[in-house]
Design an enzyme around this catalytic site. Structure first.
Site, PDB file in Angstrom:
ATOM      1  N   LYS A  48       0.903  -1.254  -0.044  1.00 19.72           N
ATOM      2  CA  LYS A  48       0.017  -0.015   0.160  1.00 19.72           C
ATOM      3  C   LYS A  48       0.825   1.204   0.027  1.00 19.72           C
ATOM      4  O   LYS A  48       0.677   2.308  -0.663  1.00 19.72           O
ATOM      5  CB  LYS A  48      -0.946   0.083   1.271  1.00 19.72           C
ATOM      6  CG  LYS A  48      -1.870  -1.107   1.014  1.00 19.72           C
ATOM      7  CD  LYS A  48      -2.729  -1.275   2.248  1.00 19.72           C
ATOM      8  CE  LYS A  48      -3.610  -2.385   2.279  1.00 19.72           C
ATOM      9  NZ  LYS A  48      -4.408  -2.973   3.530  1.00 19.72           N
ATOM     10  N   GLN A  92      -6.183  -2.636   9.516  1.00 23.09           N
ATOM     11  CA  GLN A  92      -5.598  -3.745   8.611  1.00 23.09           C
ATOM     12  C   GLN A  92      -5.985  -4.882   9.616  1.00 23.09           C
ATOM     13  O   GLN A  92      -5.858  -5.190  10.817  1.00 23.09           O
ATOM     14  CB  GLN A  92      -4.139  -3.786   9.008  1.00 23.09           C
ATOM     15  CG  GLN A  92      -3.337  -4.500   8.093  1.00 23.09           C
ATOM     16  CD  GLN A  92      -3.543  -4.619   6.630  1.00 23.09           C
ATOM     17  OE1 GLN A  92      -3.513  -3.541   6.017  1.00 23.09           O
ATOM     18  NE2 GLN A  92      -3.632  -5.785   5.875  1.00 23.09           N
ATOM     19  N   ASP A 115     -12.148   1.397   2.924  1.00 17.58           N
ATOM     20  CA  ASP A 115     -11.847  -0.082   2.456  1.00 17.58           C
ATOM     21  C   ASP A 115     -13.476  -0.603   2.550  1.00 17.58           C
ATOM     22  O   ASP A 115     -13.557  -1.813   2.427  1.00 17.58           O
ATOM     23  CB  ASP A 115     -11.486  -0.839   4.001  1.00 17.58           C
ATOM     24  CG  ASP A 115     -10.160  -1.711   3.637  1.00 17.58           C
ATOM     25  OD1 ASP A 115     -10.082  -2.046   2.553  1.00 17.58           O
ATOM     26  OD2 ASP A 115      -9.591  -2.191   4.672  1.00 17.58           O
TER      27      ASP A 115
END
Ligand code: NAP
Length: 293
Positions: A48, A92, A115
């Protein structure tokens, strides 16, 4: 067999996003909250950061020890929610079992939920509304199919796997494209037979090379979402952590000659997911700066 190459599509998305970022008054900024330091998560975060650098966005990585409390993370999320220099916040996954991931995710402002995992954004996906964020993996799968002009309307599509992260949101996105969607899971009976009847099969089960050629028939389109580290080498040699290779949930080598098209691992959906996440971030930044959200 046609290869559904995610790297080609990722490069095109990167080029497009880079041009969009140049036109923005502020640099899109995403904060990644990570609990612990799982090697797999570290690898995803590194990808990322690399992609962010490529397109001119910023990633801030905030790491917590394994014994962090929900309260501490929530306090930070709430601060980030009102920090106008931050456009995207992601937790995450996975997080340690003592933390409730979905409760923590629901603390994220849906407008910064790049997300696409908050209840608000998942509900918008279920309602086929276009004003939310679609989970990055789902969005990546849809872009990959779109790039290769895979027709979905009226087609029989099987989603193997029903997780909140991949299977369920992807099934919804396929339904929104007017596919006739079936969802399979570990209790599904006669899965190879069901799979062979489909036009498109998407696999996300987390079981290395489990889905073999008996699940497929000619001309099918196969998307392999799985990312698994498999030990390679002779039995007596496979102790070293360096001797691993990335494989999908589909037995690519044996399946590729049976089907019409298939995405590889690595270089398929994994590549697309990173790109899709940053598409969401740039969109979030644009909307926040236009005062739209
Ligand atoms: P997960 O939460 O473990 O869910 C796995 C799903 O597969 C469950 O619904 C399970 O059924 C089903 N399943 C397991 N074994 C099966 C079998 N033999 N036959 C049929 N269904 C079976 O996993 P996930 O988070 O969805 O991840 C799946 C894979 O995708 C993993 O390899 C992961 O690393 C990868 N992944 C890749 C990306 C990417 O960007 N490419 C992103 C996220 C995840 P039950 O519900 O009945 O248990």
């Amino acid at each position: 067999m046609k290869l559904l190459d995610g790297k080609i599509v990722k490069a095109k998305i990167a080029e497009h996003l880079k041009a969009e970022v140049v036109d923005l008054v502020v640099k899109p900024k995403m904060v990644i909250l990570q609990v612990g330091d799982l090697p797999e998560s570290n690898a995803y975060i590194a990808q990322k950061k690399k992609f962010a650098e490529e397109i001119g966005a910023e990633v801030v990585h905030q790491n917590y020890a394994n014994d962090v409390t929900s309260f501490e993370i929530i306090v930070d999320i709430r601060k980030l929610n009102i920090d106008s220099s931050v456009h995207g916040i992601i937790l995450q996954l996975p997080v340690p079992k003592n933390l409730n991931a979905s409760d923590l995710i629901d603390e994220i402002n849906p407008q910064k939920d790049v997300d696409g995992m908050t209840s608000t954004n998942l509900k918008k996906l279920a309602q086929n509304r276009t004003d939310g964020f679609i989970p990055a993996t789902t969005s990546g799968i849809m872009s990959l199919l779109g790039f290769y002009n895979v027709e979905l309307e009226g087609k029989k599509v099987l989603m193997i796997g029903r997780s909140m992260l991949v299977g369920k949101p992807t099934a919804l996105a396929l339904l929104n494209k007017n596919a006739t969607v079936s969802i399979a899971h570990s209790k599904t009976k006669n899965l190879p037979e069901l799979s062979r009847e489909q036009d498109v099969v998407i696999v996300a089960i987390g079981n290395p090379r489990f889905i073999t050629e008996e699940y497929f028939s000619s001309n099918q389109i196969v998307v392999d979402v799985g990312i698994n580290l498999e030990k390679v080498g002779l039995k007596e040699e496979i102790d070293g952590p360096q001797k691993t290779k990335l494989v999908g949930d589909v037995d690519f080598e044996n399946v590729k000659d049976v089907v019409g098209a298939i995405s590889p691992v690595p270089g398929g959906v994994g590549a697309m997911t990173v790109a899709a996440l940053f598409e969401n971030l740039v969109k979030a930044c644009q909307l926040q700066n236009k005062g739209v959200i």
